[in-house]
Design an enzyme around this catalytic site. Structure first.
Site, PDB file in Angstrom:
ATOM      1  N   TYR A 284       0.729  -1.241   0.334  1.00  0.00           N
ATOM      2  CA  TYR A 284       0.160   0.159   0.232  1.00  0.00           C
ATOM      3  C   TYR A 284       1.026   0.932  -0.003  1.00  0.00           C
ATOM      4  O   TYR A 284       1.849   0.972   0.743  1.00  0.00           O
ATOM      5  CB  TYR A 284      -0.837   0.225   1.282  1.00  0.00           C
ATOM      6  CG  TYR A 284      -1.828   2.019   1.693  1.00  0.00           C
ATOM      7  CD1 TYR A 284      -3.114   1.273   0.731  1.00  0.00           C
ATOM      8  CD2 TYR A 284      -1.410   2.657   2.731  1.00  0.00           C
ATOM      9  CE1 TYR A 284      -3.905   2.863   1.035  1.00  0.00           C
ATOM     10  CE2 TYR A 284      -1.761   3.350   2.116  1.00  0.00           C
ATOM     11  CZ  TYR A 284      -2.853   3.687   1.443  1.00  0.00           C
ATOM     12  OH  TYR A 284      -4.002   4.705   1.657  1.00  0.00           O
TER      13      TYR A 284
ATOM     14  N   GLU B 158      -3.598   7.889  -4.156  1.00  0.00           N
ATOM     15  CA  GLU B 158      -3.134   6.968  -3.174  1.00  0.00           C
ATOM     16  C   GLU B 158      -2.862   4.976  -4.232  1.00  0.00           C
ATOM     17  O   GLU B 158      -3.901   5.574  -5.468  1.00  0.00           O
ATOM     18  CB  GLU B 158      -4.381   5.981  -2.582  1.00  0.00           C
ATOM     19  CG  GLU B 158      -4.584   5.247  -1.776  1.00  0.00           C
ATOM     20  CD  GLU B 158      -5.569   4.737  -0.853  1.00  0.00           C
ATOM     21  OE1 GLU B 158      -5.719   4.704  -0.370  1.00  0.00           O
ATOM     22  OE2 GLU B 158      -6.821   4.219  -1.746  1.00  0.00           O
TER      23      GLU B 158
END
Length: 414
Positions: free
Chosen positions: A136, A224
């Protein structure tokens, strides 16, 4: 301003951030044609077909028909992201066509959309990747210390909120001082934190520096990548990408306006954007119009304490004129869920009598059948109250926050 994954990847590619090859499609025929010409004819064995909506959790979301039933395809329930493998003859296009046919025009329900879901109007066909591990990564502004914050985690491909709640130690956070900017030691600190070594370490360091440069150059408020993956040959790529632009910087990027997808925006929010109004639609039953973000938050608290629920956030700003207030009022009262309206204005820069005239002007164009609660304090507030009283319309005038709360309670109970 949000954009779709395929649009985000097109922008990232301009900054040399590693992404996979893919193309957006808008019809089942497009999907079949692209899958055939761009992938099947080139010998691709695996492609990924992704629904494009402004919400996360697409891979775990279900495609539903107009009756709310999950659609089945290839012997299982259809998801928002599907990996398609070529058959023994190398055929891959027909499956892509069927996926698009059963997805486009139907809604995708994810953890972020709720049961309402979102209608899928476009899809993205992308080449497959040989994935070793998922990670992530996100970059955003930390307003608490006026620095950009880079977050990475070994727990990629899952809800980062769940990781933060259950295993916060798995999230590595590093701030970037704007006076210094992104430096190599920051990238290396993040790489060490992820436990990387060798070629993967070098690839990540290069990846994160390019990603940060893209974040800054595009004036993002958030970027993101989930998942950010390391392939079997130890190369980092952005397998997904979510970009949110800073609306205050859009004037520096006039080309970004073409990336907006009106189908993904609330119609009232889109209308408010035409007049530069700070409007966010909520799920409540009391419309509120306020000047100043702090007063707007306090007004929403008042509504909640009075037993109601805010139907919107609407800040008309300190320099609001009659036309601006009239448009704000019209948009706010266009929400069919609104059972009462609370207008709470403190006249500092904007005069209260202008607000009153704006309200009356709007009421000439909008048929309002719900109670109107008005609190005007500050510059020319007495004149404003006099204007409203002489209008002949049935306003509930409040002098204090307590008066406004009591009026909301009374209006909702009526």
């Amino acid at each position: 301003m949000n954009i779709h994954e395929y649009q985000a990847k097109e922008l990232l590619r301009k900054f040399n951030v590693p992404v996979l090859y893919g193309k957006a499609v808008f019809t089942p025929e497009d999907a079949g044609g692209v899958a055939y010409s761009e992938f099947e004819q080139r010998g691709a064995k695996v492609i990924v077909v992704k629904s494009q909506i402004h919400a996360g959790g697409r891979g775990k979301g279900y495609v539903q028909d107009s009756k709310g039933n999950n659609i089945e395809l290839f012997g299982k329930e259809l998801r928002g992201v599907t990996v398609v493998k070529a058959d023994e003859y190398g055929n891959i296009a027909h499956k892509a066509y069927l996926l698009a046919k059963n997805t486009l025009g139907n809604k995708l329900v994810t953890i972020q959309t709720g049961d309402a879901g979102k209608i899928v109007h476009r899809m993205f066909i992308e080449e497959g990747a040989s994935i070793e591990k998922e990670y992530y990564c996100s970059i955003l502004l930390d307003r608490s210390n006026s620095q950009n914050l880079i977050m990475v985690s070994t727990e990629g491909g899952v809800e980062i909120e769940k990781v933060a709640e259950e295993t916060p130690e798995k999230i590595i956070k590093v701030h970037v001082d704007p006076a210094v900017g992104m430096q190599g030691y920051i990238a290396r600190e993040l790489a060490f934190g992820l436990g990387l070594s060798g070629a993967a370490f070098k690839s990540f360091v290069d990846f994160i520096q390019k990603l940060y440069n893209a974040y800054e150059q595009m004036d993002c408020s958030m970027l993101e990548v989930n998942p950010m993956v390391c392939t079997t040959d130890e190369k980092f790529i952005a397998l997904d990408a979510k970009v949110n632009f800073d609306d205050n910087a859009l004037y520096r990027h006039p080309d970004y306006a073409a990336l907006a997808d009106i189908d993904e925006e609330d119609p009232l929010e889109h209308e408010a954007g035409k007049y530069n109004l700070n409007y966010i639609k909520l799920d409540g039953n009391v419309g509120c119009m306020v000047n100043g973000a702090g007063l707007a938050m306090a007004t929403m608290d008042i509504i909640q304490l009075a037993g109601g629920s805010p139907a919107n956030f609407l800040d008309v700003g300190g320099g609001a004129n009659v036309e601006r207030i009239a448009n704000a009022f019209r948009i706010m009262t266009s929400d069919p869920n609104v059972r009462a309206v609370l207008i709470n204005i403190f006249g500092g820069i904007v005069r209260c009598d202008r607000v009153a005239n704006g309200i009356l002007q709007a009421l000439q164009k909008v048929d309002v059948t719900v109670p109107l609660i008005v609190r005007l304090e500050g510059t020319n507030s007495a004149e404003a109250r006099d204007i409203l009283k002489k209008s002949g319309l049935n306003f509930l005038l409040a002098k204090s926050l307590d008066d406004a709360a009591n009026a909301v309670t009374k209006a909702l109970a009526a």
